[in-house]
Design an enzyme around this catalytic site. Structure first.
Site, PDB file in Angstrom:
ATOM      1  N   ASP A 168      39.322   2.613 -15.070  1.00  0.00           N
ATOM      2  CA  ASP A 168      38.605   2.040 -16.211  1.00  0.00           C
ATOM      3  C   ASP A 168      38.855   2.809 -17.515  1.00  0.00           C
ATOM      4  O   ASP A 168      37.917   3.148 -18.215  1.00  0.00           O
ATOM      5  CB  ASP A 168      37.110   2.050 -15.854  1.00  0.00           C
ATOM      6  CG  ASP A 168      36.279   1.213 -16.813  1.00  0.00           C
ATOM      7  OD1 ASP A 168      36.824   0.288 -17.425  1.00  0.00           O
ATOM      8  OD2 ASP A 168      35.073   1.518 -16.942  1.00  0.00           O
ATOM      9  N   TYR A 228      24.878   3.414 -10.293  1.00  0.00           N
ATOM     10  CA  TYR A 228      24.533   2.538 -11.432  1.00  0.00           C
ATOM     11  C   TYR A 228      23.385   1.588 -11.100  1.00  0.00           C
ATOM     12  O   TYR A 228      23.497   0.383 -11.293  1.00  0.00           O
ATOM     13  CB  TYR A 228      25.792   1.770 -11.877  1.00  0.00           C
ATOM     14  CG  TYR A 228      26.776   2.672 -12.602  1.00  0.00           C
ATOM     15  CD1 TYR A 228      26.644   2.915 -13.960  1.00  0.00           C
ATOM     16  CD2 TYR A 228      27.808   3.309 -11.918  1.00  0.00           C
ATOM     17  CE1 TYR A 228      27.522   3.754 -14.641  1.00  0.00           C
ATOM     18  CE2 TYR A 228      28.686   4.155 -12.587  1.00  0.00           C
ATOM     19  CZ  TYR A 228      28.534   4.373 -13.945  1.00  0.00           C
ATOM     20  OH  TYR A 228      29.402   5.208 -14.609  1.00  0.00           O
ATOM     21  N   TYR A 258      24.933  -2.138 -12.513  1.00  0.00           N
ATOM     22  CA  TYR A 258      25.749  -3.009 -11.663  1.00  0.00           C
ATOM     23  C   TYR A 258      24.899  -3.614 -10.538  1.00  0.00           C
ATOM     24  O   TYR A 258      25.241  -4.637  -9.966  1.00  0.00           O
ATOM     25  CB  TYR A 258      26.935  -2.245 -11.069  1.00  0.00           C
ATOM     26  CG  TYR A 258      27.976  -1.860 -12.112  1.00  0.00           C
ATOM     27  CD1 TYR A 258      28.589  -2.831 -12.901  1.00  0.00           C
ATOM     28  CD2 TYR A 258      28.342  -0.536 -12.320  1.00  0.00           C
ATOM     29  CE1 TYR A 258      29.533  -2.493 -13.856  1.00  0.00           C
ATOM     30  CE2 TYR A 258      29.289  -0.184 -13.270  1.00  0.00           C
ATOM     31  CZ  TYR A 258      29.881  -1.167 -14.041  1.00  0.00           C
ATOM     32  OH  TYR A 258      30.813  -0.827 -14.989  1.00  0.00           O
ATOM     33  N   GLU A 271      35.858   8.553  -7.187  1.00  0.00           N
ATOM     34  CA  GLU A 271      35.682   7.225  -6.606  1.00  0.00           C
ATOM     35  C   GLU A 271      36.865   6.724  -5.802  1.00  0.00           C
ATOM     36  O   GLU A 271      37.342   5.602  -5.998  1.00  0.00           O
ATOM     37  CB  GLU A 271      35.318   6.210  -7.696  1.00  0.00           C
ATOM     38  CG  GLU A 271      33.963   6.494  -8.296  1.00  0.00           C
ATOM     39  CD  GLU A 271      33.365   5.310  -9.045  1.00  0.00           C
ATOM     40  OE1 GLU A 271      34.094   4.366  -9.348  1.00  0.00           O
ATOM     41  OE2 GLU A 271      32.154   5.356  -9.311  1.00  0.00           O
TER      42      GLU A 271
HETATM   43  C1  GCB Z   1      32.648   4.435 -12.606  1.00  0.00           C
HETATM   44  C2  GCB Z   1      33.926   5.109 -12.913  1.00  0.00           C
HETATM   45  C3  GCB Z   1      34.221   5.157 -14.395  1.00  0.00           C
HETATM   46  C4  GCB Z   1      33.865   3.827 -15.039  1.00  0.00           C
HETATM   47  C5  GCB Z   1      32.393   3.570 -14.829  1.00  0.00           C
HETATM   48  C6  GCB Z   1      31.927   2.226 -15.410  1.00  0.00           C
HETATM   49  O1  GCB Z   1      32.061   4.600 -11.582  1.00  0.00           O
HETATM   50  O2  GCB Z   1      34.009   6.398 -12.360  1.00  0.00           O
HETATM   51  O3  GCB Z   1      35.583   5.458 -14.575  1.00  0.00           O
HETATM   52  O4  GCB Z   1      34.197   3.802 -16.393  1.00  0.00           O
HETATM   53  O5  GCB Z   1      32.105   3.559 -13.469  1.00  0.00           O
HETATM   54  O6  GCB Z   1      31.562   2.175 -16.568  1.00  0.00           O
HETATM   55  O7  GCB Z   1      31.984   1.249 -14.684  1.00  0.00           O
END
Ligand code: GCB
Length: 592
Positions: free
Chosen positions: A178, A469, A473, A416
């Site tokens: 990302d 999250y 999410y 991850e």
């Molecule tokens: C994660 C990743 C990170 C992403 C983030 C997101 O878990 O480690 O690289 O940018 O989530 O914002 O989804």
């Protein structure tokens, strides 16, 4: 060249002393404007470009090429760079080195049409002894081809076929993580000289007890040396030892009442080593380093005997126009904002940051978890020997480069990966063993995103790092529910591993200027409330050693329906202006 983890590196020394100008070493920077040619077929060599490139741009070196020209924004093939330099005749008896701070991804170097070597991997420096390739007193042509193609076996990987657990499949460009896969020579290029026999590597570690520090040193030379070695720790302590036909000088210095490196007083000692062959001063190198201890005790990080709860962020090296370019002003701004908001730490998510970044963290007393560029590994990676060997090589390069920074208090070897497949176990165990054998002084982790009971890898690591999250999410829009799920899930993770837990990511996107009451996803209010409430929950858990918000600032990503140009989880915008959450967290962190 030397190999500790049994890998091959092709023609490149793993000697990661930051280049410096001193009594015995000359240094000059080659960053600036270089000629540039786009090699869309990735076959420049067959077109003889190593003897001169058909330049179509002139780009700045020390920054990614993508944002410098519109037609380079989505260029992910091989970029050929060319410049020329006159090496003064008075360096004829020296070794002359070409050093590139970092280039993404695979770089090949030619001097005056002669092939010098290659280096694979972004975010870490490489250098070549070019003494036998340069013509002294004359113009020398330097050509560097940087292949930025996105491929499944590159680190970090892209264009992967396997089923993905983090869902970036189909984005454009097709990287597998990302953040935008910027290409180019992202960090400074230097030429420097050393004597023929020279200091190649230095390691300094310390033990502290009863107001006395024992500073252990190991100085590695490129060749056997006979003579005297002067060791100086700032102005306070000087020792001289005689050595006979050796390339390794080891010993210890005793420092009474040491001034320990800490967040409040980030004192750096100058560890200066001079080699003398009779009257002849052979080489000199001064390493800035700190004396401090770090350990995990009762699920907490303990620095110099005092417990520290890590509060801070995951960052990115990312700024408009520069891409992943190293820029001193951006580093100063970022560190200043980290202090302004009350952070004491950050993770170099998701790759090793520039040496300059870490030097500044050293001088500012910021604690750093140094991370490799291993993002989003899946099953096919774990059974691929090339990946394993390349990963060990990267670990070796990162540790060799960064081991003397007092700011680095832990290593993270991956972010991850899919650790829910059995193949993950042996793979991550090998990575752990490789890192520990090179560097036993700091705790090591990997960052997990799968359910704890499904994880095959974390059992091998010193502490558990998790990205979670809840309320974003999952439980989207439901802050209360997100908070209670978070609390339960943290307890579950601890029950499984019984190790200290570091929350390396939690957060929510917020569009700067979007205000909604009651808070809704994407508003500044939602982000502010979520990170403040969740931070408090984490801080109260006795087994949690720290919490890093994702992310420090908004950062550019590939194009995908879930991102509007940038990932907006930053508490600061991409140009580093605070959102509401930054003010709220500042209240929380400055008061506590
Ligand atoms: C994660 C990743 C990170 C992403 C983030 C997101 O878990 O480690 O690289 O940018 O989530 O914002 O989804």
């Amino acid at each position: 060249m030397y190999n500790i983890c049994n890998n091959k590196c092709i023609g490149v020394y793993i000697t990661m002393l930051y280049p410096q100008m001193n009594a015995k070493r000359m240094l000059t920077q080659l960053s600036g404007f270089w000629k540039f040619a786009m090699d869309k077929e990735n076959n420049g060599e067959s077109k003889n470009w190593q003897n001169g490139i058909p330049a179509d741009h002139e780009v700045a070196v020390g920054a990614s090429w993508n944002e410098q020209f519109q037609d380079l924004m989505y260029f992910f093939d091989t970029g050929w760079y060319e410049t020329s330099v006159v090496v003064p005749t008075n360096y004829q008896s020296e070794r002359v080195w070409l050093r590139v701070g970092a280039a993404n991804y695979l770089s090949k170097v030619w001097i005056n049409g002669q092939y010098v070597g290659l280096h694979e991997g972004p975010h870490l420096p490489f250098e070549f002894d070019i003494s036998d390739y340069v013509k002294f007193g004359e113009e020398n042509q330097i050509i560097i081809a940087v292949d930025a193609q996105i491929k499944p076996d590159r680190l970090p990987p892209g264009d992967v076929e396997d089923e993905q657990i983090i869902g970036f499949k189909g984005q454009y460009p097709n990287n597998y993580f990302d953040f935008f896969p910027y290409g180019g020579i992202n960090r400074p290029v230097y030429i420097y000289t050393t004597s023929k026999t020279h200091i190649q590597s230095m390691t300094v570690t310390s033990e502290v007890a009863d107001a006395t520090a024992i500073v252990h040193y190991e100085v590695k030379l490129n060749a056997d040396f006979t003579g005297s070695v002067q060791l100086q720790l700032s102005k306070e302590l000087t020792e001289e030892v005689q050595v006979d036909a050796t390339d390794l000088i080891t010993g210890q210095l005793t420092v009474k009442n040491p001034r320990l490196w800490s967040m409040e007083d980030p004192h750096l000692y100058n560890f200066k080593v001079d080699l003398y062959d009779g009257e002849n001063h052979v080489d000199s190198y001064t390493l800035k380093t700190g004396i401090r201890t770090v350990e995990l005790v009762n699920n907490k990080l303990v620095l110099n005997g005092k417990e520290v709860f890590l509060k801070g962020f995951g960052l990115h090296e990312d700024f408009a126009v520069l891409g992943k370019g190293m820029n001193h002003a951006v580093i100063a701004k970022d560190m200043n904002l980290l202090k302004w908001i009350g952070a004491n730490s950050f993770r170099t998510s998701h790759y090793p940051y520039s040496e300059e970044f870490l030097q500044y963290a050293d001088s500012q007393g910021m604690l750093v978890i140094g991370e490799t560029p291993f993002v989003g590994f899946v099953k096919s990676h774990y059974t691929n020997d090339r990946i394993l060997n390349h990963a060990k090589q990267v670990i070796q390069e990162m540790i060799e480069r960064d081991k003397n920074h007092p700011s680095i208090i832990a290593w993270s070897l991956a972010n991850e990966g899919d650790t829910s497949v059995p193949e993950a176990g042996p793979f991550y165990k090998k990575l752990y063993e490789c890192a520990k054998s090179l560097e036993p002084t700091r705790p090591i982790t990997i960052v997990n995103c799968v359910a704890p009971e499904k994880d095959y890898a974390l059992e091998y690591y010193d502490f558990v790092s998790i990205n979670r999250y809840y309320g974003w999410y999952e439980q989207t829009g439901r802050l209360d529910e997100g908070c209670s799920v978070l609390s339960e899930k943290l307890d579950e993770v601890y029950e499984v591993f019984k190790k200290p837990i570091m929350i390396t990511e939690f957060g929510a996107d917020a569009v700067a200027g979007l205000h909604i009451d009651p808070p809704e996803a994407f508003s500044e209010e939602y982000q502010a409330e979520m990170v403040t409430r969740q931070y408090k929950i984490m801080e109260e858990k006795p087994y949690v050693m720290g919490a890093h918000i994702w992310a420090f600032a908004d950062f550019k990503t590939s194009q995908t329906p879930s991102r509007v140009i940038v990932n907006r989880k930053g508490l600061f915008t991409r140009d580093r202006q605070p959102k509401l959450a930054a003010h709220m967290i500042r209240k929380e962190w400055i008061q506590n």
